[in-house]
Motif scaffolding. Structure first.
Motif, short mmCIF file in Angstrom:
data_model
loop_
_atom_site.label_atom_id
_atom_site.label_comp_id
_atom_site.label_asym_id
_atom_site.label_seq_id
_atom_site.Cartn_x
_atom_site.Cartn_y
_atom_site.Cartn_z
N ALA A 100 0.83 -1.20 0.00
CA ALA A 100 0.00 0.00 0.00
C ALA A 100 0.87 1.26 0.00
N ASP A 101 1.95 1.24 0.79
CA ASP A 101 2.87 2.38 0.82
C ASP A 101 3.51 2.60 -0.55
N GLU A 102 3.90 1.50 -1.20
CA GLU A 102 4.54 1.62 -2.52
C GLU A 102 3.57 2.19 -3.54
N LEU A 103 2.35 1.70 -3.54
CA LEU A 103 1.36 2.19 -4.50
C LEU A 103 1.03 3.66 -4.24
N LEU A 104 0.96 4.04 -2.97
CA LEU A 104 0.68 5.44 -2.64
C LEU A 104 1.82 6.35 -3.05
N SER A 105 3.05 5.87 -2.93
CA SER A 105 4.20 6.70 -3.30
C SER A 105 4.24 6.94 -4.81
N ASN A 106 3.64 6.04 -5.59
CA ASN A 106 3.62 6.20 -7.04
C ASN A 106 2.38 6.92 -7.54
N ASP A 107 1.47 7.27 -6.62
CA ASP A 107 0.23 7.93 -7.03
C ASP A 107 0.46 9.44 -7.16
N PRO A 108 0.00 10.06 -8.25
CA PRO A 108 0.26 11.48 -8.47
C PRO A 108 -0.76 12.42 -7.81
N ALA A 109 -1.49 11.95 -6.80
CA ALA A 109 -2.54 12.78 -6.22
C ALA A 109 -1.98 13.92 -5.36
N HIS A 110 -0.70 13.82 -4.94
CA HIS A 110 -0.06 14.86 -4.13
C HIS A 110 -0.86 15.14 -2.85
N LEU A 111 -1.10 14.11 -2.09
CA LEU A 111 -1.84 14.25 -0.84
C LEU A 111 -0.93 14.72 0.28
N THR A 112 -1.54 15.31 1.28
CA THR A 112 -0.80 15.68 2.47
C THR A 112 -0.50 14.42 3.28
N ALA A 113 0.33 14.58 4.31
CA ALA A 113 0.66 13.43 5.16
C ALA A 113 -0.59 12.87 5.82
N ASP A 114 -1.47 13.76 6.29
CA ASP A 114 -2.72 13.29 6.91
C ASP A 114 -3.60 12.59 5.88
N GLY A 115 -3.64 13.14 4.66
CA GLY A 115 -4.45 12.52 3.61
C GLY A 115 -3.94 11.14 3.25
N ILE A 116 -2.62 10.99 3.18
CA ILE A 116 -2.03 9.68 2.88
C ILE A 116 -2.39 8.67 3.95
N GLN A 117 -2.36 9.09 5.21
CA GLN A 117 -2.69 8.17 6.29
C GLN A 117 -4.16 7.76 6.24
N VAL A 118 -5.02 8.71 5.91
CA VAL A 118 -6.45 8.38 5.78
C VAL A 118 -6.65 7.37 4.66
N VAL A 119 -6.02 7.60 3.52
CA VAL A 119 -6.15 6.69 2.38
C VAL A 119 -5.62 5.30 2.73
N LYS A 120 -4.48 5.26 3.38
CA LYS A 120 -3.90 3.96 3.73
C LYS A 120 -4.80 3.20 4.69
N ASP A 121 -5.36 3.89 5.67
CA ASP A 121 -6.28 3.24 6.61
C ASP A 121 -7.47 2.64 5.86
N ARG A 122 -8.00 3.38 4.89
CA ARG A 122 -9.15 2.88 4.14
C ARG A 122 -8.75 1.70 3.25
N VAL A 123 -7.55 1.76 2.66
CA VAL A 123 -7.08 0.67 1.82
C VAL A 123 -6.91 -0.61 2.63
N LEU A 124 -6.31 -0.50 3.81
CA LEU A 124 -6.12 -1.67 4.66
C LEU A 124 -7.46 -2.22 5.15
N GLN A 125 -8.40 -1.32 5.43
CA GLN A 125 -9.73 -1.77 5.82
C GLN A 125 -10.41 -2.53 4.68
N SER A 126 -10.25 -2.01 3.46
CA SER A 126 -10.81 -2.70 2.29
C SER A 126 -10.14 -4.06 2.08
#
Length: 212
Positions: A100-126
């Motif tokens: 999940a970290d690797e895929l997020l690092s390659n994503d061009p969404a340019h999220l903030t640190a808080d946004g990345i953590q929110v996305v990762k939490d949702r990805v792991l939940q999924s």
């Protein structure tokens, strides 16, 4: 001269209803929000819209995309193993988190640190909801792609080879009948000596030595 009372603000002050002793001057804190000193603050993953907290669309879209890519990667690995190729079936939670970290690092969404953590939490939940739970050799909890889903991820040539292997008697009988003239008598073609050989050799079968 008596002092005139100040005009009461018509804007309600947000506060927690259970702690508010002034029901006339405050309103309940909305869902996915918290009230600090009478001001609305939305929890991570939500944006303030008036006196409401609405879901951040960018975070939702990013989480859905990363979750889909993660599922595809894990199921592709499983499918390769099913086809007799190097592939991994079980993944520890740390493996899922690192992917999940690797895929997020390659994503061009340019999220903030808080946004990345929110996305990762949702990805792991999924991931917890999609993958099956199993155990590794050291009895650690691991996750795997559901078998039926992994089979759908097999390449087409692998599916064809495995189908022929499961139906070798049918394929051999069909080829012999075709080349003996029974099938050709109905189809009236001139390819009964060429096409079956080409078809069978493509998938690694010997045309003249197929057992019945």
């Amino acid at each position: 001269m008596p002092r005139r009372p100040g005009r009461r603000s018509s804007v309600p002050v947000l506060c927690l209803a259970v702690l508010c002793g002034c029901a006339d001057s405050c309103e309940p804190c909305p869902e996915n929000g918290r009230c600090v000193d009478g001001k609305l603050e939305c929890v991570r993953g939500f944006k303030k819209y008036g006196n409401r907290c609405v879901e951040d669309g960018l975070l939702t879209r990013t989480a859905n995309k990363i979750a889909e890519l993660l599922q595809r990667r894990v199921c592709d690995e499983h499918a390769q193993a099913l086809c007799g190729q190097p592939g991994k079936i079980s993944f520890k939670q740390l493996d899922i988190s690192n992917m999940a970290d690797e895929l997020l690092s390659n994503d061009p969404a340019h999220l903030t640190a808080d946004g990345i953590q929110v996305v990762k939490d949702r990805v792991l939940q999924s991931a917890h909801g999609f993958f099956e739970t199993t155990s590794t050799d050291d009895e650690a909890e691991a996750f795997k792609c559901p078998d039926l889903v992994a089979e759908l991820h097999r390449p087409l040539d692998c599916q064809v080879r495995q189908w022929i292997a499961r139906n070798v008697v049918f394929v051999a009988t069909f080829s012999i009948l075709r080349c003996s003239g029974f099938y050709g008598a109905f189809t009236r073609d001139r390819h009964c000596q060429r096409e079956p050989r080409r078809y069978m050799s493509r998938y690694g079968f010997s045309y003249c030595s197929i057992p019945l």
